[in-house]
Design a protein around this motif. Structure first.
Motif, mmCIF file in Angstrom:
data_model
loop_
_atom_site.group_PDB
_atom_site.id
_atom_site.type_symbol
_atom_site.label_atom_id
_atom_site.label_comp_id
_atom_site.label_asym_id
_atom_site.label_seq_id
_atom_site.Cartn_x
_atom_site.Cartn_y
_atom_site.Cartn_z
ATOM 1 N N THR A 49 63.679 0.633 -15.223
ATOM 2 C CA THR A 49 62.358 0.010 -15.097
ATOM 3 C C THR A 49 61.238 1.048 -15.114
ATOM 4 O OG1 THR A 49 62.642 -0.009 -12.683
ATOM 5 C CG2 THR A 49 63.235 -2.010 -13.874
ATOM 6 N N GLY A 50 61.459 2.197 -14.463
ATOM 7 C CA GLY A 50 60.442 3.242 -14.486
ATOM 8 C C GLY A 50 60.219 3.780 -15.884
ATOM 9 N N MET A 51 61.303 4.043 -16.608
ATOM 10 C CA MET A 51 61.181 4.529 -17.977
ATOM 11 C C MET A 51 60.524 3.482 -18.879
ATOM 12 S SD MET A 51 64.177 5.944 -20.513
ATOM 13 C CE MET A 51 64.420 7.380 -19.464
ATOM 14 N N LEU A 52 60.851 2.206 -18.640
ATOM 15 C CA LEU A 52 60.248 1.146 -19.446
ATOM 16 C C LEU A 52 58.737 1.087 -19.233
ATOM 17 C CD1 LEU A 52 60.464 -1.283 -21.318
ATOM 18 C CD2 LEU A 52 60.966 -2.709 -19.316
ATOM 19 N N ASP A 53 58.295 1.145 -17.983
ATOM 20 C CA ASP A 53 56.853 1.097 -17.710
ATOM 21 C C ASP A 53 56.132 2.267 -18.376
ATOM 22 O OD1 ASP A 53 56.820 -1.250 -16.268
ATOM 23 O OD2 ASP A 53 57.096 -0.270 -14.333
ATOM 24 N N LEU A 54 56.706 3.461 -18.292
ATOM 25 C CA LEU A 54 56.080 4.632 -18.919
ATOM 26 C C LEU A 54 56.072 4.503 -20.436
ATOM 27 C CD1 LEU A 54 57.587 7.518 -16.739
ATOM 28 C CD2 LEU A 54 55.234 6.662 -16.704
ATOM 29 N N SER A 55 57.181 4.031 -21.011
ATOM 30 C CA SER A 55 57.275 3.906 -22.465
ATOM 31 C C SER A 55 56.300 2.876 -23.007
ATOM 32 C CB SER A 55 58.711 3.537 -22.873
ATOM 33 O OG SER A 55 59.629 4.533 -22.485
ATOM 34 N N ARG A 56 56.106 1.782 -22.265
ATOM 35 C CA ARG A 56 55.197 0.732 -22.734
ATOM 36 C C ARG A 56 53.731 1.162 -22.707
ATOM 37 N NH1 ARG A 56 55.814 -4.707 -19.896
ATOM 38 N NH2 ARG A 56 54.610 -5.413 -21.710
ATOM 39 N N MET A 57 53.440 2.234 -21.965
ATOM 40 C CA MET A 57 52.061 2.743 -21.954
ATOM 41 C C MET A 57 51.698 3.427 -23.262
ATOM 42 S SD MET A 57 51.751 4.428 -18.138
ATOM 43 C CE MET A 57 51.948 3.433 -16.651
ATOM 44 N N ILE A 58 52.688 3.946 -23.974
ATOM 45 C CA ILE A 58 52.407 4.718 -25.185
ATOM 46 C C ILE A 58 53.074 4.167 -26.439
ATOM 47 C CG2 ILE A 58 51.997 6.858 -23.897
ATOM 48 C CD1 ILE A 58 54.848 7.710 -24.524
ATOM 49 N N LEU A 59 53.977 3.192 -26.281
ATOM 50 C CA LEU A 59 54.713 2.658 -27.415
ATOM 51 C C LEU A 59 54.615 1.138 -27.454
ATOM 52 C CD1 LEU A 59 58.029 4.743 -27.118
ATOM 53 C CD2 LEU A 59 56.200 5.095 -28.799
ATOM 54 N N TYR A 78 61.462 -0.617 -25.311
ATOM 55 C CA TYR A 78 62.786 -1.091 -24.903
ATOM 56 C C TYR A 78 63.883 -0.320 -25.636
ATOM 57 C CZ TYR A 78 61.085 -5.073 -22.174
ATOM 58 O OH TYR A 78 60.500 -5.859 -21.214
ATOM 59 N N GLY A 79 63.618 0.043 -26.895
ATOM 60 C CA GLY A 79 64.595 0.800 -27.663
ATOM 61 C C GLY A 79 64.910 2.148 -27.044
ATOM 62 N N VAL A 80 63.912 2.790 -26.422
ATOM 63 C CA VAL A 80 64.134 4.068 -25.757
ATOM 64 C C VAL A 80 65.156 3.923 -24.629
ATOM 65 C CG1 VAL A 80 63.069 5.807 -24.268
ATOM 66 C CG2 VAL A 80 61.882 5.052 -26.343
ATOM 67 N N VAL A 81 64.982 2.879 -23.807
ATOM 68 C CA VAL A 81 65.892 2.668 -22.679
ATOM 69 C C VAL A 81 67.287 2.307 -23.170
ATOM 70 C CG1 VAL A 81 66.273 1.408 -20.524
ATOM 71 C CG2 VAL A 81 63.943 1.920 -21.267
ATOM 72 N N PHE A 82 67.377 1.434 -24.170
ATOM 73 C CA PHE A 82 68.685 1.035 -24.686
ATOM 74 C C PHE A 82 69.424 2.224 -25.295
ATOM 75 C CE2 PHE A 82 66.964 -3.511 -25.313
ATOM 76 C CZ PHE A 82 67.451 -3.894 -24.075
ATOM 77 N N THR A 83 68.689 3.112 -25.962
ATOM 78 C CA THR A 83 69.325 4.294 -26.554
ATOM 79 C C THR A 83 69.872 5.224 -25.470
ATOM 80 O OG1 THR A 83 67.864 4.179 -28.485
ATOM 81 C CG2 THR A 83 68.972 6.284 -28.064
ATOM 82 N N LEU A 84 69.106 5.428 -24.392
ATOM 83 C CA LEU A 84 69.590 6.240 -23.278
ATOM 84 C C LEU A 84 70.866 5.647 -22.700
ATOM 85 C CD1 LEU A 84 69.369 8.434 -21.075
ATOM 86 C CD2 LEU A 84 67.878 6.863 -19.806
ATOM 87 N N GLU A 85 70.876 4.335 -22.511
ATOM 88 C CA GLU A 85 72.059 3.691 -21.943
ATOM 89 C C GLU A 85 73.256 3.849 -22.870
ATOM 90 O OE1 GLU A 85 73.539 -0.607 -20.113
ATOM 91 O OE2 GLU A 85 71.620 -0.457 -21.147
ATOM 92 N N ALA A 86 73.026 3.705 -24.179
ATOM 93 C CA ALA A 86 74.125 3.870 -25.136
ATOM 94 C C ALA A 86 74.712 5.273 -25.041
ATOM 95 C CB ALA A 86 73.622 3.599 -26.553
ATOM 96 N N ALA A 87 73.849 6.285 -24.901
ATOM 97 C CA ALA A 87 74.331 7.663 -24.783
ATOM 98 C C ALA A 87 75.174 7.832 -23.522
ATOM 99 C CB ALA A 87 73.143 8.625 -24.773
ATOM 100 N N LEU A 88 74.730 7.244 -22.414
ATOM 101 C CA LEU A 88 75.489 7.348 -21.173
ATOM 102 C C LEU A 88 76.840 6.649 -21.289
ATOM 103 C CD1 LEU A 88 72.740 6.867 -18.438
ATOM 104 C CD2 LEU A 88 74.025 8.940 -18.964
ATOM 105 N N PHE A 89 76.885 5.522 -21.987
ATOM 106 C CA PHE A 89 78.158 4.836 -22.182
ATOM 107 C C PHE A 89 79.132 5.709 -22.977
ATOM 108 C CE2 PHE A 89 76.875 0.343 -21.100
ATOM 109 C CZ PHE A 89 77.971 0.096 -20.297
ATOM 110 N N LEU A 90 78.623 6.419 -23.971
ATOM 111 C CA LEU A 90 79.502 7.293 -24.752
ATOM 112 C C LEU A 90 80.018 8.451 -23.899
ATOM 113 C CD1 LEU A 90 77.567 7.354 -28.151
ATOM 114 C CD2 LEU A 90 79.652 6.078 -27.581
ATOM 115 N N VAL A 91 79.160 8.999 -23.019
ATOM 116 C CA VAL A 91 79.609 10.035 -22.097
ATOM 117 C C VAL A 91 80.667 9.458 -21.144
ATOM 118 C CG1 VAL A 91 78.915 11.560 -20.218
ATOM 119 C CG2 VAL A 91 77.463 11.330 -22.243
#
Length: 418
Positions: free
Chosen positions: A366-376, A382-395
């Motif tokens: 939620t924190g990353m989403l609020d910051l991302s929505r200020m500039i994107l 939302y794509g930024v957060v989903f991409t981070l989660e995908a990377a963590l799932f692969l790890v």
């Protein structure tokens, strides 16, 4: 002695009730705060983090049920507290239209109550199930999570239908009915299970601190606790932003986004059933399903973030989540039940690691989403957060391949790799 499948299935109604009530704050209430009330996404993120933070008491509840030699009072008492908290949170949604400050006070108390209740009921339920299931840990773990997801589906879809047309007053009435049904299911599920059992746990006289130290000194339990933290962090990153994503990016109504969330849970249910059937015929180990589930979950998240069709990406995400749960939770129950007089304490330690990861995931997402929505734009944010989660799932998939390293991961002893 272990119970038959009929009794085990009845006992798992407790998990269905927990899943149904827990789905509302994480999915529906979060969406209503973020979209209908236009509050920052970080607010429900903090509230859900509070709910998970309070669950650090899980080892205490598990140890107390070990010490008392019985789980049922903790299950029923905990579910009553959960129900009161969920109903209070729903009431706060309506209050927020007049005063956000007053609503915030209501939400803090309500979400803390939800966390306490889930910690007491959930830990005691899993400890009782581990004792009642005998050597069938993998299959019973799958059964328990099938009921959990089924409860979440029923609550999500049923509440979504009953909310049409939406109003704060209707929300409270619908949630009150859901709470009543959940508590009633728990009473029916636990009726005479421990009273008639021959496996009832022997009360331990070991103090909590000593019991926790003994668990942490076990290298297998310690490594597995680390895996639980990392994998659940990845698992929960999208929970608080999935329905807001459906509203902001795809314009879905509260009713439709709740149904979509239920559909994701339905895909997870299908994944669990598929993994259970395949495992029954010797196809796939717990390690295999954990790794494949992480990879599929990452693929679904990348699809959502890239703007691919909503429904197929959601189905892939749900399917991957379901496969992951079979591998991870089956192993968790196997390890917890390995020490009969400390089953509750060990389940509490694993549950506490899960709660910390889930709460942190909500804050990060939620924190990353609020910051991302200020500039994107919304879709890119939302794509930024989903991409981070995908990377963590692969790890997490890589970690699962190492931590759960064993020739066969069905009902065999878990032997983590070095």
């Amino acid at each position: 002695m272990s119970e038959g499948w009929g009794t085990l299935a009845r006992l798992c109604l407790v998990n269905a009730a927990i899943g149904g009530l827990a789905a509302l704050p994480v999915n529906l209430f979060n969406r209503l705060m973020t979209v209908e009330l236009a509050l920052p996404a970080l607010l429900p993120g903090l509230l859900v983090a509070l709910h998970y933070g309070v669950q650090l008491t899980r080892p205490m509840w598990g140890h107390r049920s070990d010490a008392k030699g019985g789980r049922t009072p903790f299950i029923l008492g905990g579910m009553t507290v959960v129900g009161a908290g969920v109903l209070g949170a729903a009431w706060g949604i309506g209050v927020a239209e007049a005063s956000v400050t007053t609503a915030l006070a209501i939400w803090v108390v309500s979400y803390a109550a939800i966390g306490l209740g889930v910690g007491a009921a959930g830990t005691s339920f899993l400890a009782l199930l581990a004792s009642a299931s005998g050597p069938r840990k993998g299959g019973v773990a799958t059964l328990a999570w099938l009921f959990l997801i089924a409860g979440a589906i029923a609550a999500s879809i049923g509440t979504g239908i009953a909310l049409e047309p939406y109003s704060p007053e209707r929300l409270v009435n619908v949630v009150a009915v859901v709470v009543f049904i959940a508590v009633l299911l728990c009473v029916l599920a636990t009726w005479r299970v421990e009273r008639d059992a021959t496996y009832a746990p022997s009360a331990t006289d070991k103090p909590l601190r000593e019991a926790l130290r003994a668990t942490w000194d076990d290298p297998i339990a310690r490594r597995f606790t680390g895996f639980v933290f990392l994998s659940i962090l990845a698992f929960y990153l999208s929970e608080l932003i999935f329905e807001p994503f459906a509203g902001h990016v795809h314009g879905l109504s509260p009713e439709d986004s709740t149904k979509l969330s239920g559909g994701k849970d339905g895909a997870a249910l299908m994944g669990m059933i598929g993994a259970g059937i395949m495992s029954h015929f010797g196809r796939g180990t717990l390690r295999f399903w954990a790794v494949v589930g992480c990879v599929l979950s990452a693929a679904g998240l990348l699809g959502l973030g890239a703007g691919l069709p909503l429904t197929p990406s959601t189905v892939v995400l749900g399917l991957g989540n379901g496969l992951f749960v079979v591998g991870a939770v089956g192993s968790m129950m196997q390890l917890a039940a390995a020490h009969a007089r400390a089953t509750g304490t060990r389940m509490g330690v694993f549950g506490a690691a899960q709660a910390v990861a889930a709460g942190l995931a909500g804050l990060v997402a939620t924190g990353m989403l609020d910051l991302s929505r200020m500039i994107l734009p919304d879709a890119a944010a939302y794509g930024v957060v989903f991409t981070l989660e995908a990377a963590l799932f692969l790890v997490a998939a890589i970690v699962a391949a190492r931590v759960m390293q064993a020739p066969q991961m069905n009902d065999a002893t878990l032997v983590p790799g070095e």
